[in-house]
Design a protein around this motif. Structure first.
Motif, PDB file in Angstrom:
ATOM      1  N   TRP A  29     -35.932  15.302  32.545  1.00 36.27           N
ATOM      2  CA  TRP A  29     -36.342  16.657  32.888  1.00 36.27           C
ATOM      3  C   TRP A  29     -37.794  16.990  32.573  1.00 36.27           C
ATOM      4  O   TRP A  29     -38.373  17.869  33.209  1.00 36.27           O
ATOM      5  CB  TRP A  29     -35.465  17.670  32.152  1.00 36.27           C
ATOM      6  N   CYS A  30     -38.385  16.347  31.575  1.00 39.70           N
ATOM      7  CA  CYS A  30     -39.652  16.834  31.022  1.00 39.70           C
ATOM      8  C   CYS A  30     -40.844  15.905  31.215  1.00 39.70           C
ATOM      9  O   CYS A  30     -41.990  16.329  31.110  1.00 39.70           O
ATOM     10  CB  CYS A  30     -39.489  17.110  29.528  1.00 39.70           C
ATOM     11  N   LEU A  64     -37.271  26.335  19.047  1.00 42.91           N
ATOM     12  CA  LEU A  64     -37.158  25.487  20.233  1.00 42.91           C
ATOM     13  C   LEU A  64     -35.962  25.882  21.088  1.00 42.91           C
ATOM     14  O   LEU A  64     -36.059  25.970  22.314  1.00 42.91           O
ATOM     15  CB  LEU A  64     -37.051  24.014  19.835  1.00 42.91           C
ATOM     16  N   ASP A  65     -34.827  26.136  20.454  1.00 44.56           N
ATOM     17  CA  ASP A  65     -33.638  26.541  21.202  1.00 44.56           C
ATOM     18  C   ASP A  65     -33.892  27.844  21.940  1.00 44.56           C
ATOM     19  O   ASP A  65     -33.547  27.976  23.118  1.00 44.56           O
ATOM     20  CB  ASP A  65     -32.434  26.679  20.270  1.00 44.56           C
ATOM     21  N   TYR A  67     -36.775  29.043  22.937  1.00 44.16           N
ATOM     22  CA  TYR A  67     -37.715  28.792  24.026  1.00 44.16           C
ATOM     23  C   TYR A  67     -37.028  28.116  25.210  1.00 44.16           C
ATOM     24  O   TYR A  67     -37.265  28.476  26.363  1.00 44.16           O
ATOM     25  CB  TYR A  67     -38.879  27.930  23.527  1.00 44.16           C
ATOM     26  N   LEU A  68     -36.167  27.144  24.923  1.00 44.23           N
ATOM     27  CA  LEU A  68     -35.486  26.422  25.998  1.00 44.23           C
ATOM     28  C   LEU A  68     -34.365  27.228  26.644  1.00 44.23           C
ATOM     29  O   LEU A  68     -33.835  26.836  27.676  1.00 44.23           O
ATOM     30  CB  LEU A  68     -34.932  25.095  25.461  1.00 44.23           C
ATOM     31  N   SER A  69     -34.014  28.364  26.034  1.00 43.77           N
ATOM     32  CA  SER A  69     -32.924  29.203  26.547  1.00 43.77           C
ATOM     33  C   SER A  69     -33.410  30.283  27.499  1.00 43.77           C
ATOM     34  O   SER A  69     -32.599  30.990  28.088  1.00 43.77           O
ATOM     35  CB  SER A  69     -32.187  29.872  25.387  1.00 43.77           C
ATOM     36  N   HIS A  72     -39.279  30.316  31.975  1.00 42.50           N
ATOM     37  CA  HIS A  72     -40.683  30.119  31.647  1.00 42.50           C
ATOM     38  C   HIS A  72     -41.509  30.200  32.913  1.00 42.50           C
ATOM     39  O   HIS A  72     -41.141  29.630  33.937  1.00 42.50           O
ATOM     40  CB  HIS A  72     -40.909  28.750  30.993  1.00 42.50           C
ATOM     41  N   ARG A  85     -29.507  21.405  25.125  1.00 43.46           N
ATOM     42  CA  ARG A  85     -30.623  22.003  24.374  1.00 43.46           C
ATOM     43  C   ARG A  85     -30.652  21.470  22.957  1.00 43.46           C
ATOM     44  O   ARG A  85     -31.710  21.109  22.433  1.00 43.46           O
ATOM     45  CB  ARG A  85     -30.518  23.528  24.357  1.00 43.46           C
ATOM     46  N   LEU A  88     -31.984  17.949  22.932  1.00 41.30           N
ATOM     47  CA  LEU A  88     -33.420  17.939  23.200  1.00 41.30           C
ATOM     48  C   LEU A  88     -34.200  18.424  21.985  1.00 41.30           C
ATOM     49  O   LEU A  88     -35.222  17.842  21.608  1.00 41.30           O
ATOM     50  CB  LEU A  88     -33.722  18.800  24.426  1.00 41.30           C
ATOM     51  N   VAL A  89     -33.702  19.452  21.331  1.00 45.66           N
ATOM     52  CA  VAL A  89     -34.327  19.951  20.101  1.00 45.66           C
ATOM     53  C   VAL A  89     -34.319  18.856  19.035  1.00 45.66           C
ATOM     54  O   VAL A  89     -35.328  18.618  18.364  1.00 45.66           O
ATOM     55  CB  VAL A  89     -33.607  21.222  19.607  1.00 45.66           C
TER      56      VAL A  89
END
Length: 96
Positions: A29-30, A64-65, A67-69, A72, A85, A88-89
């Motif tokens: 994904w990143c 981080l959680d 932000y990813l929730s 953006h 998530r 990934l965190v």
């Protein structure tokens, strides 16, 4: 690094405390925008590396959680499950 993870990871479900799973998600994904692995040589100039994100003093599992929730403006619109998530965190924090 182990001490940092020992503090940061207890809030995550046991199944999600798996940086290799998070690494796999990051590659999928990143990686097009972020440098997600130490041996990766290319990414966009606009996105910070995962190692740089992990090194920020205000980076925590919770931040981080959060932000990813959320959506953006500069990131593609993708939805990760809470387990994804968490993984990934865990991977990002493992880069400290």
């Amino acid at each position: 690094m182990a001490a940092i993870l020992a503090v940061a990871l207890p809030a995550l479900p046991a199944a999600a405390q798996n940086p290799p799973v998070g690494r796999s998600l990051a590659v999928r994904w990143c990686m097009a925008c972020h440098v997600v692995e130490p041996n990766q040589s290319m990414a966009t100039d606009n996105a910070p590396s995962f190692r740089a994100i992990a090194a920020r003093p205000d980076t925590t599992a919770r931040s981080l959680d959060r932000y990813l929730s959320t959506g953006h403006t500069l990131m593609p619109d993708f939805w990760l499950s809470s387990q994804e998530r968490d993984a990934l965190v865990a991977y990002i924090l493992s880069l400290r």
